[in-house]
Scaffold this motif. Structure first.
Motif, PDB file in Angstrom:
ATOM      1  N   ALA A  19      53.364  10.321   5.473  1.00  0.00           N
ATOM      2  CA  ALA A  19      52.828  10.188   4.110  1.00  0.00           C
ATOM      3  C   ALA A  19      51.533   9.378   4.101  1.00  0.00           C
ATOM      4  O   ALA A  19      50.721   9.527   3.204  1.00  0.00           O
ATOM      5  N   GLY A  20      51.360   8.536   5.133  1.00  0.00           N
ATOM      6  CA  GLY A  20      50.172   7.677   5.166  1.00  0.00           C
ATOM      7  C   GLY A  20      49.006   8.274   5.940  1.00  0.00           C
ATOM      8  O   GLY A  20      47.961   7.648   6.044  1.00  0.00           O
ATOM      9  N   VAL A  21      49.195   9.472   6.507  1.00  0.00           N
ATOM     10  CA  VAL A  21      48.125  10.078   7.318  1.00  0.00           C
ATOM     11  C   VAL A  21      47.924  11.540   6.906  1.00  0.00           C
ATOM     12  O   VAL A  21      48.736  12.101   6.180  1.00  0.00           O
ATOM     13  N   GLU A  22      46.836  12.122   7.398  1.00  0.00           N
ATOM     14  CA  GLU A  22      46.627  13.554   7.144  1.00  0.00           C
ATOM     15  C   GLU A  22      47.507  14.367   8.079  1.00  0.00           C
ATOM     16  O   GLU A  22      48.169  15.312   7.689  1.00  0.00           O
ATOM     17  N   GLU A  23      47.465  14.013   9.365  1.00  0.00           N
ATOM     18  CA  GLU A  23      48.292  14.673  10.366  1.00  0.00           C
ATOM     19  C   GLU A  23      48.483  13.722  11.537  1.00  0.00           C
ATOM     20  O   GLU A  23      47.716  12.775  11.707  1.00  0.00           O
ATOM     21  N   ALA A  24      49.543  13.941  12.338  1.00  0.00           N
ATOM     22  CA  ALA A  24      49.810  13.034  13.455  1.00  0.00           C
ATOM     23  C   ALA A  24      50.386  13.801  14.633  1.00  0.00           C
ATOM     24  O   ALA A  24      51.094  14.800  14.455  1.00  0.00           O
ATOM     25  N   GLU A  25      50.067  13.313  15.830  1.00  0.00           N
ATOM     26  CA  GLU A  25      50.602  13.926  17.041  1.00  0.00           C
ATOM     27  C   GLU A  25      52.020  13.438  17.288  1.00  0.00           C
ATOM     28  O   GLU A  25      52.382  12.316  16.890  1.00  0.00           O
TER      29      GLU A  25
END
Lengths: 201, 103
Positions: B24-30
């Motif tokens: 929820a705090g980022v656009e996308e994550a690995e």
């Protein structure tokens, strides 16, 4: 469902949500090493340039070496990425300001049209702008203050005698890059030791 | 007696809650970043991410960057809405708990 759930458990979940959202938003404090590296690079280039009397070569070699080191360390430190709009904005801002600094430094030093007061003021204004903008984006007063200090240094550089301009730049590099970088690294190590948690399913 | 809100069982698992909050705090994550932040094992992490994906709370994108496979996760609008509803329910429950203990 509340029969088994204690208030403590509900609070823990609430704090977990806050912590995790915050983790994603952390950006600048993980770049403390980068500010430190560039601060040391500026100081090394200044010392080398004034010792040899060939600042164009000293700055070219040091800046290229610092750029290569930055990308190598960034790759080593990245154990997985996440993207945020704010993080990307801050990164793009610093890259474009870095490009602008490179252009100003080389166009003026190669043509020999650099006037020491305006040259230093231009560089300090650009660095201050980068700090101020990223501090504003991150709503971080320390970095906003750092940006304002650089702008103050830019004004001061226009007011003092030519032989003092270099000292203002060195002082600001020590405060605005080296000390700021060390401060960020301390914040990072505190955050890492606080944030070492394992979340079970 | 006020209505006690139901907590979404898909989100309620601690690891799934952590994952959705991280996203929820980022656009996308690995995948590797999510693993680092949660301290979870690959198997457990993969299983919980799959549950969230099946519920429609996140989307997965697999691609190659410099010939290395990279798996990216992104929260969906539904996931964001459900997380917000979960937080509201949690706050309501915490409020009820405070009333019950007379705090």
């Amino acid at each position: 469902m509340t029969d088994q759930e204690t208030r403590k458990d509900l609070e823990d979940r609430f704090h977990l949500i806050e912590d995790m959202v915050q983790q994603g938003r952390r950006t600048t404090q993980y770049w403390g090493w980068c500010f430190l590296l560039w601060g040391v690079a500026y100081l090394a280039a200044t010392a080398w340039g004034s010792a040899t009397g060939k600042p164009a070569i000293a700055w070219a070699v040091t800046m290229i070496a610092a750029s290569v080191l930055t990308s190598l360390i960034a790759k080593m430190k990245a154990s997985g990425k996440r993207t945020t709009i704010v993080g990307r904005s801050v990164m793009i801002f610093w890259i474009t300001i870095g490009g602008a600094l490179f252009l100003i430094c080389y166009s003026t030093s190669l043509t020999g049209h650099a006037e020491v007061h305006s040259f230093a003021a231009a560089i300090e204004t650009l660095i201050g702008t980068a700090h101020l903008a990223s501090g504003w984006l991150l709503r971080w007063k320390t970095q906003i203050f750092n940006g304002l200090l650089w702008w103050g240094a830019a004004v001061a550089s226009c007011l003092v005698q030519a032989d003092r301009v270099g000292w203002i730049f060195i002082g600001m590099t020590l405060a605005g890059f080296v000390a700021f970088g060390v401060y960020l690294m301390v914040l990072e190590s505190r955050a890492v030791s606080r944030g070492k948690l394992v979340v079970h399913a | 007696m006020p209505d006690v809100p139901e907590l979404n069982s898909v989100i309620h698992g601690k690891l799934r809650l952590a994952l959705l909050s991280l996203l929820a705090g980022v656009e996308e994550a690995e995948f590797t970043w999510l693993r680092e932040k949660t301290g979870s094992t690959d198997g457990n992490l993969g299983a919980q991410l799959l549950k969230l994906e099946e519920a429609g709370y996140l989307v997965v994108e697999k691609k190659f960057v410099l010939r290395k496979p990279v798996t990216l996760y992104r929260i969906t609008e539904l996931g964001r809405r459900e997380l917000a509803a979960y937080v509201r329910a949690l706050k309501q429950l915490l409020g009820s708990a405070l009333h019950e203990t007379g705090a």
